[in-house]
Enzyme design. Structure first.
Site, PDB file in Angstrom:
ATOM      1  N   PRO A   1      57.474  75.082  19.629  1.00  0.00           N
ATOM      2  CA  PRO A   1      58.704  74.767  20.361  1.00  0.00           C
ATOM      3  C   PRO A   1      59.698  73.900  19.590  1.00  0.00           C
ATOM      4  CG  PRO A   1      56.823  73.588  21.287  1.00  0.00           C
ATOM      5  CD  PRO A   1      56.272  74.604  20.335  1.00  0.00           C
ATOM      6  N   ASN A   2      60.945  74.245  19.776  1.00  0.00           N
ATOM      7  CA  ASN A   2      62.100  73.516  19.231  1.00  0.00           C
ATOM      8  C   ASN A   2      62.301  73.677  17.721  1.00  0.00           C
ATOM      9  OD1 ASN A   2      62.984  72.338  21.761  1.00  0.00           O
ATOM     10  ND2 ASN A   2      61.108  71.137  21.653  1.00  0.00           N
TER      11      ASN A   2
ATOM     12  N   ARG B   1      68.688  70.004  15.736  1.00  0.00           N
ATOM     13  CA  ARG B   1      67.938  68.900  16.342  1.00  0.00           C
ATOM     14  C   ARG B   1      67.724  67.747  15.348  1.00  0.00           C
ATOM     15  NH1 ARG B   1      61.441  70.205  16.403  1.00  0.00           N
ATOM     16  NH2 ARG B   1      61.497  68.394  17.764  1.00  0.00           N
TER      17      ARG B   1
ATOM     18  N   TYR C   1      64.524  65.907  10.812  1.00  0.00           N
ATOM     19  CA  TYR C   1      64.101  67.250  10.379  1.00  0.00           C
ATOM     20  C   TYR C   1      65.014  67.902   9.340  1.00  0.00           C
ATOM     21  CZ  TYR C   1      61.120  66.635  14.457  1.00  0.00           C
ATOM     22  OH  TYR C   1      60.201  66.140  15.349  1.00  0.00           O
TER      23      TYR C   1
ATOM     24  N   ASN D   1      52.845  75.160  12.487  1.00  0.00           N
ATOM     25  CA  ASN D   1      53.467  73.920  12.929  1.00  0.00           C
ATOM     26  C   ASN D   1      53.608  74.064  14.445  1.00  0.00           C
ATOM     27  OD1 ASN D   1      55.018  71.768  13.663  1.00  0.00           O
ATOM     28  ND2 ASN D   1      56.551  72.023  12.038  1.00  0.00           N
TER      29      ASN D   1
ATOM     30  N   ALA E   1      55.527  70.071  19.349  1.00  0.00           N
ATOM     31  CA  ALA E   1      54.980  69.102  20.310  1.00  0.00           C
ATOM     32  C   ALA E   1      53.619  69.517  20.856  1.00  0.00           C
ATOM     33  CB  ALA E   1      55.968  68.901  21.452  1.00  0.00           C
TER      34      ALA E   1
ATOM     35  N   HIS F   1      50.210  67.833  19.891  1.00  0.00           N
ATOM     36  CA  HIS F   1      49.685  66.618  20.508  1.00  0.00           C
ATOM     37  C   HIS F   1      49.098  66.843  21.894  1.00  0.00           C
ATOM     38  CE1 HIS F   1      52.096  65.308  17.188  1.00  0.00           C
ATOM     39  NE2 HIS F   1      53.232  65.642  17.791  1.00  0.00           N
TER      40      HIS F   1
ATOM     41  N   ASP G   1      41.673  76.105  20.601  1.00  0.00           N
ATOM     42  CA  ASP G   1      40.611  77.053  20.956  1.00  0.00           C
ATOM     43  C   ASP G   1      40.902  78.458  20.424  1.00  0.00           C
ATOM     44  OD1 ASP G   1      39.109  75.134  22.215  1.00  0.00           O
ATOM     45  OD2 ASP G   1      39.630  75.734  24.255  1.00  0.00           O
TER      46      ASP G   1
ATOM     47  N   GLU H   1      47.711  73.161   8.912  1.00  0.00           N
ATOM     48  CA  GLU H   1      48.661  72.554   9.855  1.00  0.00           C
ATOM     49  C   GLU H   1      49.796  71.916   9.056  1.00  0.00           C
ATOM     50  OE1 GLU H   1      46.838  69.199  11.739  1.00  0.00           O
ATOM     51  OE2 GLU H   1      48.517  68.836  13.100  1.00  0.00           O
TER      52      GLU H   1
ATOM     53  N   HIS I   1      53.566  69.703   9.337  1.00  0.00           N
ATOM     54  CA  HIS I   1      54.618  68.980  10.067  1.00  0.00           C
ATOM     55  C   HIS I   1      55.718  68.616   9.088  1.00  0.00           C
ATOM     56  CE1 HIS I   1      52.213  68.896  13.611  1.00  0.00           C
ATOM     57  NE2 HIS I   1      51.189  68.520  12.869  1.00  0.00           N
TER      58      HIS I   1
ATOM     59  N   SER J   1      58.086  66.388   9.536  1.00  0.00           N
ATOM     60  CA  SER J   1      58.249  64.929   9.504  1.00  0.00           C
ATOM     61  C   SER J   1      56.905  64.247   9.219  1.00  0.00           C
ATOM     62  CB  SER J   1      58.803  64.438  10.841  1.00  0.00           C
ATOM     63  OG  SER J   1      57.834  64.618  11.867  1.00  0.00           O
TER      64      SER J   1
ATOM     65  N   ARG K   1      55.253  57.921  12.957  1.00  0.00           N
ATOM     66  CA  ARG K   1      56.128  57.988  14.135  1.00  0.00           C
ATOM     67  C   ARG K   1      55.435  57.419  15.391  1.00  0.00           C
ATOM     68  NH1 ARG K   1      58.872  63.704  14.401  1.00  0.00           N
ATOM     69  NH2 ARG K   1      60.160  62.580  15.920  1.00  0.00           N
TER      70      ARG K   1
ATOM     71  N   ARG L   1      52.403  60.786  18.926  1.00  0.00           N
ATOM     72  CA  ARG L   1      52.326  61.843  17.899  1.00  0.00           C
ATOM     73  C   ARG L   1      51.105  61.676  16.994  1.00  0.00           C
ATOM     74  NH1 ARG L   1      57.464  64.339  18.403  1.00  0.00           N
ATOM     75  NH2 ARG L   1      58.971  62.808  19.109  1.00  0.00           N
TER      76      ARG L   1
HETATM   77  C1  DQA Z   1      56.803  68.286  14.266  1.00  0.00           C
HETATM   78  C2  DQA Z   1      56.372  66.916  14.776  1.00  0.00           C
HETATM   79  C3  DQA Z   1      56.102  66.964  16.268  1.00  0.00           C
HETATM   80  O1  DQA Z   1      55.685  65.684  16.729  1.00  0.00           O
HETATM   81  C4  DQA Z   1      57.355  67.373  17.018  1.00  0.00           C
HETATM   82  O2  DQA Z   1      57.082  67.474  18.398  1.00  0.00           O
HETATM   83  C5  DQA Z   1      57.973  68.609  16.488  1.00  0.00           C
HETATM   84  C6  DQA Z   1      57.999  68.834  15.044  1.00  0.00           C
HETATM   85  C7  DQA Z   1      57.205  68.260  12.772  1.00  0.00           C
HETATM   86  O3  DQA Z   1      57.343  69.328  12.202  1.00  0.00           O
HETATM   87  O4  DQA Z   1      57.413  67.194  12.201  1.00  0.00           O
HETATM   88  O5  DQA Z   1      58.536  69.410  17.231  1.00  0.00           O
HETATM   89  O6  DQA Z   1      55.709  69.187  14.393  1.00  0.00           O
END
Ligand code: DQA
Length: 142
Positions: free
Chosen positions: A9-10, A17, A22, A73, A76, A79, A86, A97, A99, A101, A106, A110
């Site tokens: 998401p996002n 954003r 980011y 990635n 959110a 977390h 699963d 995995e 990220h 950031s 943070r 997170r």
């Molecule tokens: C993220 C870090 C997450 O905490 C956040 O909710 C994101 C982006 C990152 O790529 O740094 O949406 O996964």
């Protein structure tokens, strides 16, 4: 070799954003970077993004016996989502995995990652380059 790159998401809002966290590059430019890397390495790649937890679970399930590696990635959902963890365990595909950031520097909320329990590597705080590092890790593992 086929690699599935999943963004949660996002992440479709990259470039819009929280640019101070980011960066100002878009999701489209991330996809372009990943596809360029895949071409250079001679591997196949699929990029998938969704804002829905269940859709991400379904995409992981569909990867069963079809992909050799997953870069994820989960945004959110990192977390919160036992369901994504699963699904990764179910298909048992080597996973990294990522990220963008430095999540470890943070907020407290997170600091938990469910996916980390399955991923063989977690890359944080390296911006878009983190996806490249993740792809290299999968290529070198196989
Ligand atoms: C993220 C870090 C997450 O905490 C956040 O909710 C994101 C982006 C990152 O790529 O740094 O949406 O996964």
């Amino acid at each position: 070799m086929k690699i599935l790159v999943i963004n949660g998401p996002n992440l479709n809002m990259l470039g819009i954003r929280e640019k101070h966290i980011y960066g100002d590059k878009t999701y489209a430019s991330l996809v372009k970077l990943i596809k360029g890397k895949a071409k250079e390495k001679g591997v196949k790649v699929k990029c998938y993004q969704s804002n829905y937890e269940g859709a991400i679970v379904t995409e992981i399930q569909k990867a069963y016996q079809k992909f050799d590696g997953i870069v994820i990635n989960p945004g959110a959902y990192t977390h919160t989502s036992v369901a994504i963890l699963d699904a990764l365990k179910a298909v048992n595909i080597p996973t990294v995995e990522v990220h963008i950031s430095a999540v470890n520097e943070r907020e407290d909320f997170r600091q938990i990652s469910f996916v980390k329990n399955f991923a063989f590597l977690t890359v944080t705080g390296k911006g878009f380059d983190g996806y490249i590092e993740a792809m290299d890790a999968i290529i070198n593992k196989n």
